[in-house]
Scaffold this motif. Structure first.
Motif, PDB file in Angstrom:
ATOM      1  N   LEU A   1     -39.904 -14.405 -53.972  1.00 30.63           N
ATOM      2  CA  LEU A   1     -40.059 -13.005 -54.306  1.00 30.63           C
ATOM      3  C   LEU A   1     -40.092 -12.130 -53.370  1.00 30.63           C
ATOM      4  O   LEU A   1     -39.284 -10.850 -53.389  1.00 30.63           O
ATOM      5  CB  LEU A   1     -41.178 -12.719 -55.093  1.00 30.63           C
ATOM      6  CG  LEU A   1     -41.405 -13.347 -56.505  1.00 30.63           C
ATOM      7  CD1 LEU A   1     -42.826 -13.208 -57.237  1.00 30.63           C
ATOM      8  CD2 LEU A   1     -40.248 -12.978 -57.393  1.00 30.63           C
ATOM      9  N   THR A   2     -40.661 -12.281 -52.043  1.00 32.56           N
ATOM     10  CA  THR A   2     -40.654 -11.520 -50.982  1.00 32.56           C
ATOM     11  C   THR A   2     -39.225 -11.250 -50.337  1.00 32.56           C
ATOM     12  O   THR A   2     -38.691 -10.108 -49.889  1.00 32.56           O
ATOM     13  CB  THR A   2     -41.364 -12.057 -49.669  1.00 32.56           C
ATOM     14  OG1 THR A   2     -42.973 -11.960 -50.157  1.00 32.56           O
ATOM     15  CG2 THR A   2     -41.419 -11.015 -48.559  1.00 32.56           C
ATOM     16  N   LEU A   3     -38.384 -12.430 -50.307  1.00 25.48           N
ATOM     17  CA  LEU A   3     -36.993 -12.407 -50.038  1.00 25.48           C
ATOM     18  C   LEU A   3     -36.232 -11.605 -50.988  1.00 25.48           C
ATOM     19  O   LEU A   3     -35.392 -10.627 -50.280  1.00 25.48           O
ATOM     20  CB  LEU A   3     -36.487 -13.751 -50.107  1.00 25.48           C
ATOM     21  CG  LEU A   3     -36.694 -14.722 -48.576  1.00 25.48           C
ATOM     22  CD1 LEU A   3     -36.190 -16.147 -49.121  1.00 25.48           C
ATOM     23  CD2 LEU A   3     -36.089 -14.095 -47.262  1.00 25.48           C
ATOM     24  N   ILE A   4     -36.354 -11.541 -52.034  1.00 31.10           N
ATOM     25  CA  ILE A   4     -35.689 -10.766 -53.285  1.00 31.10           C
ATOM     26  C   ILE A   4     -35.845  -9.352 -53.003  1.00 31.10           C
ATOM     27  O   ILE A   4     -34.950  -8.335 -52.721  1.00 31.10           O
ATOM     28  CB  ILE A   4     -35.882 -11.230 -54.689  1.00 31.10           C
ATOM     29  CG1 ILE A   4     -35.248 -12.685 -54.715  1.00 31.10           C
ATOM     30  CG2 ILE A   4     -35.239 -10.313 -55.445  1.00 31.10           C
ATOM     31  CD1 ILE A   4     -35.776 -13.337 -55.972  1.00 31.10           C
ATOM     32  N   GLY A   5     -37.136  -9.190 -52.454  1.00 26.78           N
ATOM     33  CA  GLY A   5     -37.599  -7.661 -52.513  1.00 26.78           C
ATOM     34  C   GLY A   5     -37.034  -7.006 -51.229  1.00 26.78           C
ATOM     35  O   GLY A   5     -36.628  -5.933 -51.226  1.00 26.78           O
ATOM     36  N   ALA A   6     -37.225  -7.921 -50.183  1.00 30.90           N
ATOM     37  CA  ALA A   6     -36.644  -7.428 -48.972  1.00 30.90           C
ATOM     38  C   ALA A   6     -35.208  -7.017 -49.029  1.00 30.90           C
ATOM     39  O   ALA A   6     -34.848  -6.327 -48.189  1.00 30.90           O
ATOM     40  CB  ALA A   6     -36.949  -8.321 -47.850  1.00 30.90           C
ATOM     41  N   TRP A   7     -34.439  -8.005 -49.456  1.00 34.35           N
ATOM     42  CA  TRP A   7     -32.831  -7.787 -49.611  1.00 34.35           C
ATOM     43  C   TRP A   7     -32.745  -6.480 -50.348  1.00 34.35           C
ATOM     44  O   TRP A   7     -31.606  -6.070 -49.754  1.00 34.35           O
ATOM     45  CB  TRP A   7     -32.321  -9.029 -50.471  1.00 34.35           C
ATOM     46  CG  TRP A   7     -30.909  -9.035 -50.318  1.00 34.35           C
ATOM     47  CD1 TRP A   7     -29.942  -8.337 -51.273  1.00 34.35           C
ATOM     48  CD2 TRP A   7     -29.891  -9.393 -49.449  1.00 34.35           C
ATOM     49  NE1 TRP A   7     -28.774  -8.522 -51.169  1.00 34.35           N
ATOM     50  CE2 TRP A   7     -28.483  -9.280 -50.011  1.00 34.35           C
ATOM     51  CE3 TRP A   7     -30.042 -10.149 -48.376  1.00 34.35           C
ATOM     52  CZ2 TRP A   7     -27.463  -9.566 -49.319  1.00 34.35           C
ATOM     53  CZ3 TRP A   7     -28.858 -10.463 -47.545  1.00 34.35           C
ATOM     54  CH2 TRP A   7     -27.752 -10.164 -47.889  1.00 34.35           C
ATOM     55  N   LYS A   8     -33.494  -6.203 -51.212  1.00 27.76           N
ATOM     56  CA  LYS A   8     -33.084  -4.711 -52.007  1.00 27.76           C
ATOM     57  C   LYS A   8     -33.734  -3.613 -51.417  1.00 27.76           C
ATOM     58  O   LYS A   8     -33.122  -2.608 -51.536  1.00 27.76           O
ATOM     59  CB  LYS A   8     -33.538  -5.139 -53.328  1.00 27.76           C
ATOM     60  CG  LYS A   8     -33.127  -6.041 -54.266  1.00 27.76           C
ATOM     61  CD  LYS A   8     -33.719  -6.303 -55.840  1.00 27.76           C
ATOM     62  CE  LYS A   8     -33.596  -4.782 -56.359  1.00 27.76           C
ATOM     63  NZ  LYS A   8     -34.315  -5.126 -57.716  1.00 27.76           N
TER      64      LYS A   8
END
Length: 517
Positions: free
Chosen positions: A184-191
């Motif tokens: 979830l952190t990766l997805i949020g950081a990418w966005k």
């Protein structure tokens, strides 16, 4: 929150999401330093670790994490802080999955080292991302409060979570829980984290400097954590310590002469940066007396179990969170970071001082709870230190300053753990030799750790008062702004903040952001 961030046109929602993912990443890194502590006996029995081998479950992570933070921060300035954050988080998540399925001592230790590498890559640039994203003073102070909360309260949360997971499920979940959070952190950081190109590797990678500082820091941390078994005066400790000092001295000589240094020494000319890092190192060293020694006292002297110990520490995390998230930003905006840091250090000193009278048969409500509440002073001191540690730093050095701040934190943790545990163990042995009971001897050893903690916090107060002077009497600080460096490509489009840290020697605590040119 404001409706725009330091990135031109960036919506407040994306800004808050970026803060959330940075805080989540920092929390995972801190949790992994503490969540496993209560599971160590279970891990040893399940995987067949030797006593010496078991220490590498902690030390492998600590060595990789602490040794690579400075290098990770600088590489983030060159290749882009968002790229470094995403890569580090991905490695950390993969390593957590490996640790969760480890079925042998070697597999777990290797996974822990990989976790340290990934954690260093993400943590080394996190504060740099934060201060370039939040450029308005009040907004930045609030963001730093959130960031500081994850660091100050994360270890307490880790002990609670580690005890619950180990007793209700199994020790594997101490690592596996990072996987969904990390994804979830990766997805949020990418966005949400703005893209930044960095200066590029062509700007120069000081390979020799990187080798010197990484090997020197790793060897220094390895030497310090080994003193618990070998002592401070042993030939091993003195020899390795001298070699680590030689490597680090060589690093500073290299930085003074290299055309493109890994750590430009101009960053240390700022009183705010140098002083905040020193204060943080002393403060974190002292807080080992609370974070670990109090937990040991509750388990070995008072007879608490793992879950009960974690829950008993929970008020400290809540106190830190309430102060860091609720009032620290307003107090910093009104009184300045230096004054707030002094207040926080006074509260922390009082908290540890109360432990000097902790009896063998302590009652939680009267003997321990007051300390748990006063520890909330960390919610004042940590955000103030983080703000001062990034004061006047040029945008192209934000990753480096972030890595430096996190590095001094890890050095403080390793030094505090080694010094306090060694002195406490020595006092306990002396008391046992005198014929004292086990509980009395342990309590006497722990009081030595509390005394050293009070002394370290007193030293941090002296540094804060003497070195970090208030900028209310330094109007020249407002004139320290310079034009942005043309070579800098690390800022998101639309940001024009820049301050040359060479000119920030007199920077002070109110100026928590570079002055707009």
């Amino acid at each position: 929150m404001s409706h725009t961030s330091g990135t031109s046109g960036s919506p407040a929602g994306a800004q808050r999401l970026a803060l959330a993912v940075i805080a989540a990443s920092a929390l995972m890194a801190v949790l992994d330093g503490s969540i496993v502590t209560v599971a160590m006996p279970t891990i040893q029995a399940d995987l067949g670790f030797s006593p010496a081998g078991l220490s590498w479950v902690m030390n492998g992570y600590l060595l990789a994490f602490g040794g690579l933070l400075l290098l990770a921060g600088r590489l983030g300035d060159l290749v882009g802080r968002k790229r470094m954050f995403l890569a580090g988080t991905a490695v950390f998540v993969a390593a957590s999955a490996l640790a969760g399925v480890a079925d042998s001592p070697s597999a777990l230790v290797v996974a822990r080292i990989l976790q340290g590498i990934g954690g260093a890559a993400a943590s080394g640039v996190s504060l740099g991302i934060l201060v370039t994203l939040y450029t308005e003073p009040k907004e930045r102070a609030r963001a730093l409060g959130v960031f500081a909360f994850t660091g100050a309260a994360g270890a307490s949360i880790g002990q609670v979570l580690g005890g619950v997971l180990t007793e209700s499920l199994n020790w594997h979940w101490n690592f596996t829980i990072n996987v969904p959070i990390g994804v979830l952190t990766l997805i949020g950081a990418w966005k949400a984290i703005p893209d930044d190109r960095g200066r590029g590797l062509r700007a120069g990678v000081d390979v020799l400097g990187a080798l010197l500082v990484t090997s020197g820091l790793m060897l220094a941390i390895y030497t310090v954590v080994g003193t618990a078994d070998h002592g401070w005066g042993s030939g091993r400790t003195l020899g390795l310590g001298a070699l680590a000092a030689l490597l680090l001295a060589g690093f500073f000589v290299r930085q003074a002469t290299a055309a493109d240094p890994l750590m430009p020494l101009r960053i240390l000319r700022s009183r705010a940066v140098a002083g905040a890092n020193l204060v943080q190192m002393l403060m974190i060293s002292a807080m080992f007396a609370f974070q670990i020694v109090v937990a040991l006292d509750m388990q070995k002297v008072l007879g608490y179990g793992a879950t009960k110990t974690g829950l008993a520490m929970l008020p400290a995390a809540l106190a830190i969170g309430t102060v860091a998230l609720g009032v620290s930003a307003r107090l910093i905006a009104r009184f300045g970071a230096r004054a707030v840091m002094i207040a926080g250090l006074v509260l922390l000193t009082a908290a540890l001082a109360l432990l000097l009278r902790l009896p063998v048969h302590a009652a939680y409500a009267t003997d321990l709870l007051p300390t748990m509440l006063l520890i909330g002073g960390g919610g004042l001191a940590m955000p103030a230190a983080a703000g001062l540690g990034m004061t006047g730093v040029r945008p192209q050095d934000a990753g480096l300053a972030s890595g430096l701040f996190n590095t001094t934190q890890q050095i403080g943790a390793a030094t505090g753990a080694a010094v306090l545990s060694t002195l406490a163990a020595g006092r306990t042995r002396d008391l046992l030799a005198e014929g004292r009971g086990t509980a009395d001897a342990l309590a006497g050893g722990y009081r030595v750790a509390f005394t050293i903690g009070v002394a370290l916090l007193a030293a941090a107060l002296v540094v804060t008062v003497g070195l970090l002077r208030s900028d209310r009497n330094a109007p020249e600080a407002a004139e320290s702004a310079v034009a942005p460096d043309p070579a800098d490509r690390t800022e998101p489009a639309g940001s024009t903040d820049s301050t040359d840290s060479t000119d920030s020697t007199d920077s002070t605590d109110q100026d928590l952001v570079p002055t707009t040119s």
